[in-house]
Design a protein around this motif. Structure first.
Motif, short mmCIF file in Angstrom:
data_model
loop_
_atom_site.label_atom_id
_atom_site.label_comp_id
_atom_site.label_asym_id
_atom_site.label_seq_id
_atom_site.Cartn_x
_atom_site.Cartn_y
_atom_site.Cartn_z
N SER A 97 12.53 68.85 30.37
CA SER A 97 13.25 69.19 31.60
C SER A 97 12.37 69.99 32.54
N TRP A 98 11.63 70.96 32.00
CA TRP A 98 10.75 71.80 32.82
C TRP A 98 9.66 70.94 33.46
N ALA A 99 9.02 70.07 32.66
CA ALA A 99 7.92 69.24 33.16
C ALA A 99 8.40 68.29 34.25
N GLN A 100 9.61 67.76 34.09
CA GLN A 100 10.14 66.88 35.12
C GLN A 100 10.46 67.65 36.40
N GLN A 101 10.99 68.85 36.23
CA GLN A 101 11.33 69.68 37.39
C GLN A 101 10.10 70.05 38.20
N HIS A 102 8.95 70.22 37.52
CA HIS A 102 7.73 70.67 38.20
C HIS A 102 6.70 69.56 38.30
N ALA A 103 7.13 68.31 38.20
CA ALA A 103 6.20 67.18 38.31
C ALA A 103 5.50 67.14 39.65
N ALA A 104 6.17 67.60 40.69
CA ALA A 104 5.58 67.56 42.03
C ALA A 104 4.41 68.53 42.19
N ASP A 105 4.22 69.44 41.24
CA ASP A 105 3.08 70.37 41.32
C ASP A 105 1.76 69.69 40.98
N LEU A 106 1.82 68.46 40.47
CA LEU A 106 0.62 67.74 40.05
C LEU A 106 0.34 66.58 40.99
N VAL A 107 -0.93 66.20 41.08
CA VAL A 107 -1.32 65.07 41.93
C VAL A 107 -2.34 64.21 41.18
N GLN A 109 -0.23 61.33 36.80
CA GLN A 109 -0.04 60.13 35.98
C GLN A 109 -0.03 60.47 34.50
N GLU A 110 -1.01 61.28 34.07
CA GLU A 110 -1.11 61.65 32.66
C GLU A 110 0.12 62.43 32.22
N ALA A 111 0.56 63.36 33.04
CA ALA A 111 1.74 64.16 32.70
C ALA A 111 2.99 63.30 32.62
N ALA A 112 3.12 62.34 33.52
CA ALA A 112 4.29 61.45 33.50
C ALA A 112 4.30 60.61 32.23
#
Length: 274
Positions: A69-79, A84-87
C-alpha cells in the motif's frame, strides 16, 4: 487434395488454467528491494522533503500488505527505470500476498463448514450469489492450494485431487505401518552395532559421522517418520564402517561377534529400504 481439418482446442478459461505459483520468491526480499529503490530516490539532490519524510514512515518488511500500500501510494516519487522496477516488484509482492492468503481462506472455509456453517451462509462471505457458487469456489481454491501445476482449477479437478490425495495418504500410512512393523528389528540391530562400536570392535575413523549420529538419535524415535529414518541412519553407519575398512586396509570388525552384528545391521537396514 483437401487439407485435414484442425482440431479445435477450447481456450483455457479461468477454471481450466493450471494453478501456477511463484517459485523461489521471497516476499521480504521484494520488500527490501522496494525500500532500496525509494531510499536511493530520496537521496538524490533536489528531492523534495516530503519524499524523505514519507520514507521515514516505511511500514517495515514484515507488514507486506502495508508495504504494498505504501509503495503504491508513493509510486509517483519514482521516474524512469526505477518506476518500472518498483512497479514490477509491486506486482510480484501482490502475487505473493495473494498466494499466502489462499491457504488461509481455504482453511477458514473448511473450519466454517466443520463448525456447521451452510454453503448458503458462506456464499456472501466468498463473494458469490449461491450455495453452489460457494461450493465451486471452495473446490477451485482447494486445487489452487493443494494441487500441482498440472491441475486445473475446477470442481471436477478438485474431486480428482481429493481422490489422489486420499490414495497418497493411504499409501503413506501403509509405508508407515510397514516401517513400524520393522522398527523393533532395526532398533535391536542398531543397538547391537553400537554396543560393538563402543567396545572399539568396529573399524572407526576420526571423521565418523553416521555412526555417532546413530548413537545420538536412537532414543529419540517418537513418530513413524523418525522410526522409519532409523533404518537410513543404520544403513549409512554400516557403510561408514566398511568404507573405513576399505580405505585403511583393516578388518571391518575385530571379533566374529562384531562382524555378525555388522552383517545383521546391513541386512536389516537393506530389507527396510525394499
Amino acid at each position: 487434395m483437401s487439407r485435414p481439418k484442425k482440431k479445435y482446442h477450447p481456450p483455457l478459461t479461468r477454471e481450466r488454467r493450471p494453478a501456477q505459483r511463484l517459485i523461489g520468491v521471497d516476499p521480504h526480499a521484494l520488500s527490501a528491494r522496494l525500500y532500496g529503490i525509494h531510499e536511493a530516490a530520496s537521496k538524490r539532490p533536489g528531492t523534495k522533503d516530503s519524499v524523505r519524510e514519507a520514507l521515514a514512515r516505511w511500514p517495515g518488511d514484515a507488514a507486506l500488505y502495508n508495504v504494498l500500500s505504501w509503495a503504491q501510494q508513493h509510486a509517483a516519487d519514482l521516474v524512469g527505470r526505477e518506476a518500472q522496477e518498483a512497479a514490477l516488484l509491486r506486482v510480484q509482492l501482490a502475487q505473493c500476498i495473494r498466494e499466502r492468503l489462499d491457504p488461509l481462506q481455504l482453511r477458514a472455509i473448511e473450519d466454517a463448514r466443520s463448525a456447521g456453517a451452510s454453503w448458503e451462509r458462506l456464499a456472501p462471505a466468498v463473494a458469490v450469489d449461491s450455495a453452489n457458487g460457494a461450493y465451486n469456489k471452495a473446490r477451485r481454491l482447494a486445487v489452487a492450494v493443494r494441487g500441482s501445476a498440472e491441475d486445473r482449477r475446477s470442481p471436477e479437478a478438485a474431486r480428482d485431487l481429493e481422490t489422489r490425495l486420499a490414495a497418497e495418504a493411504l499409501e503413506r500410512r501403509r509405508r508407515e505401518e510397514a516401517a513400524d512393523a520393522r522398527y523393533p528389528t532395526i532398533d535391536a540391530a542398531a543397538r547391537r552395532l553400537l554396543h560393538h562400536y563402543e567396545r572399539d570392535e568396529l573399524c572407526s575413523g576420526p571423521e565418523d559421522f553416521w555412526i555417532t549420529e546413530l548413537a545420538a538419535v536412537i532414543d529419540d524415535r517418537t513418530n513413524p517418520l523418525e522410526r522409519a529414518n532409523l533404518a537410513l541412519f543404520l544403513r549409512r553407519a554400516v557403510g561408514e564402517v566398511r568404507e573405513n575398512a576399505a580405505e585403511t586396509g583393516r578388518a571391518a570388525a575385530t571379533t566374529q561377534v562384531a562382524l555378525q552384528a555388522l552383517d545383521h545391521a546391513a541386512s536389516a537396514s537393506a530389507s527396510a529400504a525394499e
